[in-house]
Design an enzyme around this catalytic site. Structure first.
Site, mmCIF file in Angstrom:
data_model
loop_
_atom_site.group_PDB
_atom_site.id
_atom_site.type_symbol
_atom_site.label_atom_id
_atom_site.label_comp_id
_atom_site.label_asym_id
_atom_site.label_seq_id
_atom_site.Cartn_x
_atom_site.Cartn_y
_atom_site.Cartn_z
ATOM 1 C CB SER A 195 38.031 1.976 80.725
ATOM 2 O OG SER A 195 39.027 2.954 80.529
ATOM 3 C CE1 TYR A 202 40.247 6.358 75.352
ATOM 4 C CE2 TYR A 202 40.458 5.870 77.689
ATOM 5 C CZ TYR A 202 39.773 6.452 76.633
ATOM 6 O OH TYR A 202 38.612 7.135 76.877
ATOM 7 C CB THR A 228 38.228 4.558 72.630
ATOM 8 O OG1 THR A 228 37.318 3.646 73.239
ATOM 9 C CG2 THR A 228 37.660 5.965 72.712
ATOM 10 C CE LYS A 272 32.833 4.158 73.781
ATOM 11 N NZ LYS A 272 33.494 5.326 74.350
ATOM 12 C CG HIS A 319 34.405 9.898 74.758
ATOM 13 N ND1 HIS A 319 35.281 8.942 74.342
ATOM 14 C CD2 HIS A 319 34.634 10.032 76.080
ATOM 15 C CE1 HIS A 319 36.028 8.532 75.361
ATOM 16 N NE2 HIS A 319 35.649 9.175 76.435
ATOM 17 N NE ARG A 336 33.828 11.769 79.637
ATOM 18 C CZ ARG A 336 33.822 12.157 80.902
ATOM 19 N NH1 ARG A 336 32.750 12.737 81.392
ATOM 20 N NH2 ARG A 336 34.872 11.973 81.683
ATOM 21 N N GLY A 378 24.147 9.472 75.324
ATOM 22 C CA GLY A 378 22.842 10.047 75.635
ATOM 23 C C GLY A 378 21.770 9.041 76.008
HETATM 24 C C1 FMN Z 1 33.438 9.425 83.560
HETATM 25 C C2 FMN Z 1 33.544 8.853 82.194
HETATM 26 C C3 FMN Z 1 34.670 8.130 81.846
HETATM 27 C C4 FMN Z 1 34.771 7.565 80.578
HETATM 28 N N1 FMN Z 1 35.879 6.803 80.281
HETATM 29 C C5 FMN Z 1 35.952 6.215 79.074
HETATM 30 C C6 FMN Z 1 37.044 5.364 78.781
HETATM 31 O O1 FMN Z 1 37.907 5.139 79.620
HETATM 32 N N2 FMN Z 1 37.080 4.800 77.557
HETATM 33 C C7 FMN Z 1 36.119 5.028 76.599
HETATM 34 O O2 FMN Z 1 36.197 4.496 75.493
HETATM 35 N N3 FMN Z 1 35.072 5.829 76.864
HETATM 36 C C8 FMN Z 1 34.958 6.410 78.078
HETATM 37 N N4 FMN Z 1 33.884 7.177 78.364
HETATM 38 C C9 FMN Z 1 32.821 7.353 77.338
HETATM 39 C C10 FMN Z 1 31.752 6.250 77.473
HETATM 40 O O3 FMN Z 1 32.246 5.008 77.110
HETATM 41 C C11 FMN Z 1 30.542 6.576 76.602
HETATM 42 O O4 FMN Z 1 30.968 6.773 75.266
HETATM 43 C C12 FMN Z 1 29.803 7.821 77.085
HETATM 44 O O5 FMN Z 1 29.684 7.781 78.483
HETATM 45 C C13 FMN Z 1 28.432 7.899 76.447
HETATM 46 O O6 FMN Z 1 27.779 9.083 76.831
HETATM 47 P P1 FMN Z 1 26.653 9.114 77.973
HETATM 48 O O7 FMN Z 1 27.251 8.565 79.206
HETATM 49 O O8 FMN Z 1 26.291 10.557 78.125
HETATM 50 O O9 FMN Z 1 25.512 8.272 77.481
HETATM 51 C C14 FMN Z 1 33.742 7.751 79.634
HETATM 52 C C15 FMN Z 1 32.607 8.476 79.984
HETATM 53 C C16 FMN Z 1 32.495 9.011 81.254
HETATM 54 C C17 FMN Z 1 31.228 9.736 81.615
#
Ligand code: FMN
Length: 388
Positions: free
Chosen positions: A128, A152, A178, A260, A284, A287, A317
């Protein structure tokens, strides 16, 4: 032939003869609660929390539950090969470590631990932009391991080009851009604790070590953290980009580029038309847009739209081997594992991540075999039944 990942099961049972049980749970559904016991509320909720009331995160799991595997018998699936190649990256199983920012809030080794664990298994790690270690440090920890870089997209073109150049030089092969997080969603779990690591200068190692970013500061981040934070945060959030900006990335990245955060088939088509190499169907992990489609619900239409033209990857998921089988059967070329990796990191650093990854791979390997298949190429929608 890839490693027999299912052998982790035998290893665990044999250790049991010596009275040894696994140091961390093998139950994907119990990982979150285990991690809660070792983390402070701020970091725990930063990972476990969602946008809004968590409707999208629930939809992600419900979408998996709607599909059921219909196993086939007497097909000699004792020897299996899960290996695949996605966008030129060979991997022993179609599983990548999802980009997860600010990993030092979970364990002091942060991304270094994750990189070591992923590399030990040969799985690609997606680093990331919001990492707590630099691109070069993570590359070193990753060694010969495959690695992709997640962007990002900063508003400052020179800073962006510099970061991309560093990632390329450090051996990151595919760029994952992303799109769904150009600003943070309303995340009550973080808001209630007023917890945002970036404002404390955590998760900023990549810009703060970047020569072009540093040249734009009156004082180095080590001397004036607040000024550096106030320059970076608006630079990487707050402004949405548009499709006509994609050629800029192509100019500065000579490897494959993947978008993404795609859920709509028209966006996937547009990515293919624009000459991109792939998409990650993802919300994501719930989130960002609360009340969005479950990611697995969005996958079939995206695969139908572009699956024969570009690589379609999937996350949001994924928890078990059966989840991976379902996503692959619906046309994903590979999946990204998110929160479970973060919980493993919190529980035991590199060992914790390794355990989580080996558990998923063992579960996947056994599920592929027990459903009557010998390779991931054999997984098709015919393997699945959709519940009424
Ligand atoms: C704590 C956390 C930080 C994340 N940071 C990033 C990030 O920096 N860049 C990004 O593209 N996605 C980020 N994500 C999203 C993940 O890449 C991914 O899409 C997501 O965790 C998938 O959902 P799941 O963990 O429930 O399976 C983050 C997710 C979490 C849980």
């Amino acid at each position: 032939m890839s490693a027999p990942f299912g052998s982790y099961q035998a290893e665990i049972y044999l250790q049991g003869l010596n009275g040894v049980v696994p140091p961390f749970t093998t139950d994907a559904g119990a990982l979150e609660e285990s991690a809660r016991q070792v983390l402070e509320p701020g970091p725990f909720w930063y990972v476990a929390g969602t946008a809004g009331v968590g409707a999208t995160a629930r939809a992600n799991r419900e979408a998996f539950d709607r599909w059921r595997i219909v196993p086939r018998m007497l097909r000699d699936a004792t020897r299996r090969d899960l290996s695949t190649t996605v966008l030129g990256t060979a991997m022993p199983a179609p599983v990548l470590v999802a980009p997860i920012g600010v990993q030092s809030i979970l364990h002091p080794d942060g991304e270094l631990a994750t990189a070591r664990a992923a590399a030990a298994l040969g799985l690609p790690m997606v680093l990331s932009t919001a990492a707590s270690h630099t691109i070069e440090e993570v590359a070193q920890a990753s060694g010969d391991g495959p690695r992709w870089y997640q962007l990002y997209w900063p508003n400052d073109d020179e800073v962006c080009a510099s970061i991309l150049g560093r990632a390329r030089a450090a051996g990151f092969t595919t760029l994952v851009v992303t799109l769904d997080t150009w600003t943070l969603a309303w995340r009550p779990h973080d808001l209630d604790g007023a917890y945002l690591p970036f404002l404390r200068g955590v998760g900023t190692a990549i810009p703060f070590s970047d020569p072009v970013f540093r040249a734009g500061l009156a004082q180095a981040p080590e001397d004036d953290l607040t000024a550096a934070v106030l320059r970076w945060v608006p630079m990487f959030t707050g402004t949405d980009k548009s499709w006509d900006r994609l050629p800029f990335l192509r100019q500065h990245w000579d490897g494959p580029i993947v978008l993404k955060g795609i859920l709509h088939p028209d966006d996937a088509r547009r990515a293919a038309d624009a000459g991109l190499d792939g998409v990650v169907v993802s919300n994501h992990g719930g989130r960002q847009v609360d009340g969005a489609s479950g990611a697995l619900d969005a996958l079939p239409a995206v695969v139908a739209a572009v699956g024969d033209r570009i690589a379609v990857l999937f996350d949001s998921g994924v928890r078990t081997g059966a989840d991976v089988v379902k996503a692959l059967a619906l046309g994903a070329r590979a999946v990204l594992l998110g929160r479970p990796v973060a919980y493993g990191l919190a529980l035991g650093g590199e060992d914790g991540v390794c355990h989580v990854l080996r558990s998923l791979l063992a579960d996947l390997d056994l599920t592929v075999g027990l459903s009557g298949h010998r390779s991931v190429r054999e997984l098709t929608p015919q393997l699945l039944h959709r519940r009424p």
